[in-house]
Design a protein around this motif. Sequence first.
Motif, PDB file in Angstrom:
ATOM      1  N   PHE A 162      38.102  45.378  49.911  1.00 31.38           N
ATOM      2  CA  PHE A 162      37.627  44.160  49.251  1.00 31.38           C
ATOM      3  C   PHE A 162      38.787  43.387  48.633  1.00 31.38           C
ATOM      4  N   ALA A 163      39.650  44.076  47.905  1.00 36.99           N
ATOM      5  CA  ALA A 163      40.778  43.417  47.254  1.00 36.99           C
ATOM      6  C   ALA A 163      41.737  42.818  48.275  1.00 36.99           C
ATOM      7  N   ASP A 164      41.957  43.512  49.375  1.00 32.94           N
ATOM      8  CA  ASP A 164      42.847  42.991  50.416  1.00 32.94           C
ATOM      9  C   ASP A 164      42.306  41.692  51.007  1.00 32.94           C
ATOM     10  N   ALA A 165      40.979  41.649  51.182  1.00 27.11           N
ATOM     11  CA  ALA A 165      40.370  40.424  51.718  1.00 27.11           C
ATOM     12  C   ALA A 165      40.532  39.264  50.734  1.00 27.11           C
ATOM     13  N   VAL A 166      40.348  39.558  49.440  1.00 25.26           N
ATOM     14  CA  VAL A 166      40.534  38.508  48.434  1.00 25.26           C
ATOM     15  C   VAL A 166      41.977  38.031  48.437  1.00 25.26           C
ATOM     16  N   ARG A 167      42.899  38.963  48.444  1.00 21.90           N
ATOM     17  CA  ARG A 167      44.313  38.587  48.392  1.00 21.90           C
ATOM     18  C   ARG A 167      44.762  37.854  49.654  1.00 21.90           C
ATOM     19  N   ALA A 168      44.049  38.071  50.767  1.00 27.98           N
ATOM     20  CA  ALA A 168      44.344  37.349  52.008  1.00 27.98           C
ATOM     21  C   ALA A 168      43.657  35.985  52.062  1.00 27.98           C
ATOM     22  N   GLY A 169      42.815  35.714  51.057  1.00 31.57           N
ATOM     23  CA  GLY A 169      42.096  34.446  51.033  1.00 31.57           C
ATOM     24  C   GLY A 169      40.940  34.389  52.018  1.00 31.57           C
ATOM     25  N   ASP A 170      40.471  35.547  52.478  1.00 24.01           N
ATOM     26  CA  ASP A 170      39.418  35.623  53.489  1.00 24.01           C
ATOM     27  C   ASP A 170      38.056  35.750  52.783  1.00 24.01           C
ATOM     28  N   VAL A 171      37.399  34.622  52.551  1.00 24.06           N
ATOM     29  CA  VAL A 171      36.135  34.615  51.815  1.00 24.06           C
ATOM     30  C   VAL A 171      35.068  35.423  52.542  1.00 24.06           C
ATOM     31  N   GLU A 173      35.285  37.916  54.743  1.00 25.26           N
ATOM     32  CA  GLU A 173      35.524  39.358  54.712  1.00 25.26           C
ATOM     33  C   GLU A 173      35.332  39.913  53.303  1.00 25.26           C
ATOM     34  N   ALA A 174      35.733  39.165  52.299  1.00 25.21           N
ATOM     35  CA  ALA A 174      35.545  39.613  50.920  1.00 25.21           C
ATOM     36  C   ALA A 174      34.060  39.741  50.591  1.00 25.21           C
ATOM     37  N   LYS A 175      33.248  38.785  51.043  1.00 23.92           N
ATOM     38  CA  LYS A 175      31.802  38.876  50.837  1.00 23.92           C
ATOM     39  C   LYS A 175      31.220  40.105  51.532  1.00 23.92           C
ATOM     40  N   LYS A 176      31.715  40.379  52.728  1.00 20.44           N
ATOM     41  CA  LYS A 176      31.201  41.489  53.524  1.00 20.44           C
ATOM     42  C   LYS A 176      31.477  42.832  52.866  1.00 20.44           C
ATOM     43  N   THR A 177      32.604  42.947  52.196  1.00 20.45           N
ATOM     44  CA  THR A 177      33.027  44.237  51.639  1.00 20.45           C
ATOM     45  C   THR A 177      32.722  44.388  50.151  1.00 20.45           C
ATOM     46  N   TYR A 178      32.258  43.320  49.517  1.00 17.90           N
ATOM     47  CA  TYR A 178      32.053  43.321  48.058  1.00 17.90           C
ATOM     48  C   TYR A 178      31.080  44.418  47.604  1.00 17.90           C
ATOM     49  N   ALA A 179      29.834  44.378  48.073  1.00 19.49           N
ATOM     50  CA  ALA A 179      28.811  45.312  47.590  1.00 19.49           C
ATOM     51  C   ALA A 179      29.167  46.756  47.913  1.00 19.49           C
ATOM     52  N   SER A 224      33.451  33.607  42.136  1.00 19.00           N
ATOM     53  CA  SER A 224      34.342  32.776  42.953  1.00 19.00           C
ATOM     54  C   SER A 224      33.884  32.736  44.406  1.00 19.00           C
ATOM     55  N   LEU A 225      33.496  33.882  44.934  1.00 14.42           N
ATOM     56  CA  LEU A 225      33.152  33.965  46.360  1.00 14.42           C
ATOM     57  C   LEU A 225      31.840  33.264  46.692  1.00 14.42           C
ATOM     58  N   TRP A 226      30.835  33.429  45.860  1.00 10.47           N
ATOM     59  CA  TRP A 226      29.515  32.905  46.198  1.00 10.47           C
ATOM     60  C   TRP A 226      29.196  31.560  45.545  1.00 10.47           C
ATOM     61  N   GLN A 227      29.656  31.347  44.317  1.00 13.07           N
ATOM     62  CA  GLN A 227      29.338  30.081  43.672  1.00 13.07           C
ATOM     63  C   GLN A 227      30.416  29.038  43.908  1.00 13.07           C
ATOM     64  N   GLU A 228      31.656  29.428  43.689  1.00 16.61           N
ATOM     65  CA  GLU A 228      32.753  28.479  43.867  1.00 16.61           C
ATOM     66  C   GLU A 228      33.185  28.384  45.324  1.00 16.61           C
ATOM     67  N   SER A 232      40.996  31.562  44.446  1.00 10.55           N
ATOM     68  CA  SER A 232      42.132  30.930  43.780  1.00 10.55           C
ATOM     69  C   SER A 232      43.297  31.906  43.670  1.00 10.55           C
ATOM     70  N   ALA A 233      44.439  31.375  43.236  1.00 11.20           N
ATOM     71  CA  ALA A 233      45.598  32.239  43.008  1.00 11.20           C
ATOM     72  C   ALA A 233      45.297  33.254  41.916  1.00 11.20           C
ATOM     73  N   ASP A 234      44.528  32.839  40.908  1.00  7.78           N
ATOM     74  CA  ASP A 234      44.166  33.759  39.831  1.00  7.78           C
ATOM     75  C   ASP A 234      43.244  34.863  40.348  1.00  7.78           C
ATOM     76  N   ASP A 235      42.355  34.512  41.279  1.00  9.93           N
ATOM     77  CA  ASP A 235      41.469  35.519  41.869  1.00  9.93           C
ATOM     78  C   ASP A 235      42.273  36.606  42.575  1.00  9.93           C
ATOM     79  N   LYS A 236      43.333  36.205  43.249  1.00  4.32           N
ATOM     80  CA  LYS A 236      44.163  37.183  43.944  1.00  4.32           C
ATOM     81  C   LYS A 236      44.814  38.153  42.952  1.00  4.32           C
ATOM     82  N   LYS A 237      45.204  37.618  41.797  1.00  2.00           N
ATOM     83  CA  LYS A 237      45.757  38.483  40.747  1.00  2.00           C
ATOM     84  C   LYS A 237      44.679  39.406  40.193  1.00  2.00           C
ATOM     85  N   LEU A 238      43.450  38.875  40.040  1.00  2.00           N
ATOM     86  CA  LEU A 238      42.346  39.684  39.529  1.00  2.00           C
ATOM     87  C   LEU A 238      41.993  40.804  40.497  1.00  2.00           C
ATOM     88  N   ALA A 239      42.106  40.555  41.793  1.00  2.00           N
ATOM     89  CA  ALA A 239      41.837  41.600  42.781  1.00  2.00           C
ATOM     90  C   ALA A 239      42.830  42.743  42.642  1.00  2.00           C
TER      91      ALA A 239
END
Length: 382
Positions: A162-171, A173-179, A224-228, A232-239
């Motif tokens: 999940f974190a790798d998908a976020v850091r790659a900016g892949d919305v 894939e991040a949604k797919k792996t989140y839950a 960020s993934l579902w509403q926004e 963002s760059a900050d999201d990548k840091k949060l991941a």
Amino acid sequence: MRALRSPVVAAVAVAAALTVVSGCAAKSDSKGGKGVIEVAASDNACELSADTFPAGHVRFAVQNKGSKVTEVYVYAPGDRIVTERENIGPGTSAEITAEIKPGHYEVACKPGMKGDGIRQKLTADGKGADAKRDPRLDAAVAAYRTYVQQEADRTLPAAQKFADAVRAGDVAEAKKTYALSRVGWERTEPVAESFGDIDPKVDVRADGLEDGQKWTGWHRLEKSLWQEKKISADDKKLAAQLIDDLKDWQKRVGTADITPTSMANGAKELLDEVATGKVTGEEERYSHTDLVDFQGNVEGAQKAYDLLKPVVSKNDPELTKELDRQFKEIHARLDDHRDKGSADGFVSYDTVGKEARKKLSDSVNALAEPLSKLAAAVAVTK
């Protein structure tokens, strides 16, 4: 996940009428002298019937005399959670059975279920719990400790995807792996929460933030993934921070203080999590993946119960029959909402109608009531 929750009154009735009394030693019950501490919680007070009690099995008999939903925690030094009970509605009572080691503690009543709470100090003295504990309970604790560690170990690779998908900016894939990244956490949440500082970093919702707290963790990224609908760059840091925090959890989970009663109380806490967050749709309000969390909580509760069952079936055979029946029922209700075509195996919760949600809620409440008796059944010595 600890957050401000709507009132859900599913508290356990106390067996006898409670009267708060003053004193410096815990009262004893009629079954082998185990202590009982009466807790009178209100909107501006947290009164205890004793400030000293014998270490070992103790019952906290709580009355909420206030106008707000409250919760009661017992903290060891460093705000390590020893035991807790949430969602005690105004005018209702709850009873918590726990195994307490000798030492100094604090009881916190939290009107409105936020903040550090109104705290009272108390001391457990003596040598500790009953020496003649059923060896099957020691085996249950050992097996549960292994289970919790395994779930933490399994979570890291899933969370890394999940974190790798976020850091790659892949919305997508991040949604797919989140839950799927959250399943191990949801199964063992009470143990993770017992450390006090990890849960607010990784699993807090916006309405659970304390003043000045930065929002981090899964749910900030979920928004960020579902509403926004962007990363963002900050999201990548949060991941990256999420992985660091989960590694901290993975490293520390083996040091958790686990007892038979904490396993039993944890199972009840997991059902409370379902009732107050998953069934209502509040937990995954952006992704609507609540049913995945729901299943994880139920699986974790059943694991604790299954490990304790050999002793509970001896002490309270009728309780085991009821719990077996209710676990079967709640799994059947979850099966009504399977979707083999989805990444996580369930339909989106926003497609579950009002009547279906009520059926889920009824199943949760039907299981929560007998599950609230599990700790007392474990604490019985014969």
